[in-house]
Scaffold this motif. Structure first.
Motif, PDB file in Angstrom:
ATOM      1  N   PRO A   1      83.262  41.450  -9.133  1.00  0.00           N
ATOM      2  CA  PRO A   1      82.373  40.800  -7.891  1.00  0.00           C
ATOM      3  C   PRO A   1      81.765  41.900  -6.902  1.00  0.00           C
ATOM      4  CG  PRO A   1      84.485  39.925  -7.781  1.00  0.00           C
ATOM      5  CD  PRO A   1      84.577  40.720  -8.822  1.00  0.00           C
ATOM      6  N   HIS A   2      82.681  42.934  -6.585  1.00  0.00           N
ATOM      7  CA  HIS A   2      82.393  43.956  -5.335  1.00  0.00           C
ATOM      8  C   HIS A   2      82.048  45.248  -6.149  1.00  0.00           C
ATOM      9  CE1 HIS A   2      84.452  40.954  -3.295  1.00  0.00           C
ATOM     10  NE2 HIS A   2      85.521  41.077  -3.817  1.00  0.00           N
ATOM     11  N   GLY A   3      81.375  45.087  -7.465  1.00  0.00           N
ATOM     12  CA  GLY A   3      81.079  46.311  -7.884  1.00  0.00           C
ATOM     13  C   GLY A   3      79.550  46.950  -7.619  1.00  0.00           C
ATOM     14  N   LYS A   4      78.939  45.886  -6.862  1.00  0.00           N
ATOM     15  CA  LYS A   4      77.411  46.467  -6.632  1.00  0.00           C
ATOM     16  C   LYS A   4      77.253  46.171  -5.104  1.00  0.00           C
ATOM     17  CE  LYS A   4      75.421  45.448 -10.950  1.00  0.00           C
ATOM     18  NZ  LYS A   4      74.219  44.458 -11.716  1.00  0.00           N
ATOM     19  N   GLU A   5      76.457  47.222  -4.543  1.00  0.00           N
ATOM     20  CA  GLU A   5      75.949  47.053  -3.288  1.00  0.00           C
ATOM     21  C   GLU A   5      75.255  45.731  -2.882  1.00  0.00           C
ATOM     22  OE1 GLU A   5      75.767  48.481   0.742  1.00  0.00           O
ATOM     23  OE2 GLU A   5      76.728  49.452  -0.983  1.00  0.00           O
ATOM     24  N   SER A   6      75.714  45.031  -1.835  1.00  0.00           N
ATOM     25  CA  SER A   6      75.078  43.904  -1.495  1.00  0.00           C
ATOM     26  C   SER A   6      73.837  43.927  -0.805  1.00  0.00           C
ATOM     27  CB  SER A   6      75.982  42.694  -0.735  1.00  0.00           C
ATOM     28  OG  SER A   6      76.055  43.413   0.622  1.00  0.00           O
TER      29      SER A   6
ATOM     30  N   PRO B   1      79.933  51.448  -2.098  1.00  0.00           N
ATOM     31  CA  PRO B   1      78.439  52.011  -2.025  1.00  0.00           C
ATOM     32  C   PRO B   1      78.158  52.668  -3.260  1.00  0.00           C
ATOM     33  CG  PRO B   1      79.764  52.622  -0.271  1.00  0.00           C
ATOM     34  CD  PRO B   1      80.957  51.963  -1.211  1.00  0.00           C
ATOM     35  N   GLU B   2      76.645  52.402  -3.625  1.00  0.00           N
ATOM     36  CA  GLU B   2      76.252  53.060  -4.803  1.00  0.00           C
ATOM     37  C   GLU B   2      76.161  54.421  -4.618  1.00  0.00           C
ATOM     38  OE1 GLU B   2      74.650  52.672  -8.436  1.00  0.00           O
ATOM     39  OE2 GLU B   2      75.402  51.065  -7.202  1.00  0.00           O
ATOM     40  N   ASP B   3      76.043  54.860  -3.546  1.00  0.00           N
ATOM     41  CA  ASP B   3      76.169  56.595  -3.364  1.00  0.00           C
ATOM     42  C   ASP B   3      77.496  57.033  -3.993  1.00  0.00           C
ATOM     43  OD1 ASP B   3      73.640  57.048  -2.499  1.00  0.00           O
ATOM     44  OD2 ASP B   3      74.264  57.256  -0.297  1.00  0.00           O
ATOM     45  N   LEU B   4      78.571  56.446  -3.539  1.00  0.00           N
ATOM     46  CA  LEU B   4      79.891  56.639  -3.842  1.00  0.00           C
ATOM     47  C   LEU B   4      79.889  56.640  -5.550  1.00  0.00           C
ATOM     48  CD1 LEU B   4      83.419  55.713  -2.857  1.00  0.00           C
ATOM     49  CD2 LEU B   4      82.792  55.816  -5.020  1.00  0.00           C
ATOM     50  N   ARG B   5      79.209  55.529  -6.234  1.00  0.00           N
ATOM     51  CA  ARG B   5      79.110  55.742  -7.612  1.00  0.00           C
ATOM     52  C   ARG B   5      78.465  56.925  -8.184  1.00  0.00           C
ATOM     53  NH1 ARG B   5      80.173  50.585 -10.176  1.00  0.00           N
ATOM     54  NH2 ARG B   5      80.455  48.958  -8.749  1.00  0.00           N
ATOM     55  N   ARG B   6      77.275  57.278  -7.789  1.00  0.00           N
ATOM     56  CA  ARG B   6      76.496  58.607  -8.035  1.00  0.00           C
ATOM     57  C   ARG B   6      77.303  59.808  -7.895  1.00  0.00           C
ATOM     58  NH1 ARG B   6      72.302  61.855  -5.775  1.00  0.00           N
ATOM     59  NH2 ARG B   6      72.619  60.888  -3.839  1.00  0.00           N
TER      60      ARG B   6
ATOM     61  N   ARG C   1      69.198  51.783  -3.170  1.00  0.00           N
ATOM     62  CA  ARG C   1      69.743  52.407  -4.402  1.00  0.00           C
ATOM     63  C   ARG C   1      69.700  53.955  -4.523  1.00  0.00           C
ATOM     64  NH1 ARG C   1      72.168  50.150  -8.685  1.00  0.00           N
ATOM     65  NH2 ARG C   1      72.203  51.298 -10.715  1.00  0.00           N
ATOM     66  N   ALA C   2      70.643  54.776  -4.687  1.00  0.00           N
ATOM     67  CA  ALA C   2      70.376  56.086  -4.977  1.00  0.00           C
ATOM     68  C   ALA C   2      69.538  56.637  -6.081  1.00  0.00           C
ATOM     69  CB  ALA C   2      71.805  56.870  -5.012  1.00  0.00           C
ATOM     70  N   THR C   3      68.805  57.386  -6.011  1.00  0.00           N
ATOM     71  CA  THR C   3      68.108  58.054  -7.301  1.00  0.00           C
ATOM     72  C   THR C   3      69.034  58.858  -7.936  1.00  0.00           C
ATOM     73  OG1 THR C   3      67.251  59.973  -5.697  1.00  0.00           O
ATOM     74  CG2 THR C   3      65.857  58.367  -5.874  1.00  0.00           C
TER      75      THR C   3
END
Length: 259
Positions: A254-259, A224-229, A5-7
């Motif tokens: 259901p696809h909103g978080k990195e698995s 990807p969480e990086d994309l959200r950030r 998970r990104a900081t």
């Protein structure tokens, strides 16, 4: 492979993030020197010598003295260019990037020399050239090297290309596509220099990220969480959500978080 998970995005985090991750050679391991592109050469040398054994320190001192005494080319291949090839064996893979950057700096390598070393060198030597650019050049003369690295599928070169020199000289169009390439290839965006400043309020980047998120969601793949950030950074100065970003909002996806 799932990335950590990104900081939170801050200028300090952007700088620190250029240090090595699983996609690099390990040259910036947690107990090793800071990222060579970010650390002033004098400090980089101090940190490196603290971690080398006696034989490696002696080799480094000799290599730097030779580079300082005979900068530029002498014959078909300069002495310091030979030292670049030896650095991994002499200093170990964990410290080779830093050693090569110091040799290039001691040799006062100009754009022509850096270009020659880059295109004639191994992938490891190319990466070191990219790390050395902000210490040696102020203008955009080496931008073709950055562009070449970004065309490769070598994630270590892609990450190095997006260091301080690339952040300074890539135009907006090329930089946006480089950020997308990081997401495509799994290069963590923590390795992109000056990410917060360049992404802030960039509506076109937000559109591209939103479209990519939509494609992944439609295919049943996680965003990807990086994309959200980075999308959050683009929206920091954007009044309305960008098309495609609905795939990123809401906790019921259901696809909103990195698995």
């Amino acid at each position: 492979m799932t990335r950590p998970r990104a900081t939170p995005a801050t200028p300090e985090a952007d700088a620190a993030g250029i240090q090595a991750t699983a996609h690099t050679s390990g040259a910036e391991a947690a107990d090793g020197p800071a990222a060579p592109a970010l650390t002033p050469p004098a400090e980089l040398r101090r940190r490196l010598t603290e971690r080398l054994d006696g034989a490696a320190r002696a080799w480094l001192d000799q290599a730097l003295d030779e580079a300082s005494a005979h900068p530029g080319a002498h014959g078909p291949v300069s002495v310091w260019e030979l030292r670049l090839a030896e650095a991994g064996r002499r200093c170990g893979p964990a410290h080779a990037d830093a050693a090569r950057v110091l040799v290039l700096h001691a040799a006062h390598a100009d754009a022509d020399a850096l270009t020659r070393v880059y295109f004639q060198g191994t992938a490891d030597e190319r990466r070191a050239v990219l790390h050395a650019l902000p210490h040696l050049l102020t203008g955009p003369d080496a931008l073709p090297l950055i562009e070449d690295a970004l065309r490769t599928n070598d994630t270590r070169l892609v990450a190095a290309a997006l260091g301080p020199y690339g952040a300074r000289h890539l135009d907006a169009h090329a930089w946006r596509h480089a950020v997308l390439k990081c997401l495509f290839t799994g290069v963590g965006l923590d390795q992109v220099a000056d990410l917060a400043r360049r992404a802030r309020g960039d509506g076109e980047l937000a559109r591209m990220l939103g479209d990519y998120a939509e494609e992944r969601t439609a295919a049943g793949r996680p965003v990807p969480e990086d994309l959200r950030r980075v999308l959050a950074l683009t929206e920091s100065a954007t009044a309305t959500p960008t098309h495609g970003t609905d795939a990123l909002h809401g906790t019921d996806d259901p696809h909103g978080k990195e698995s």
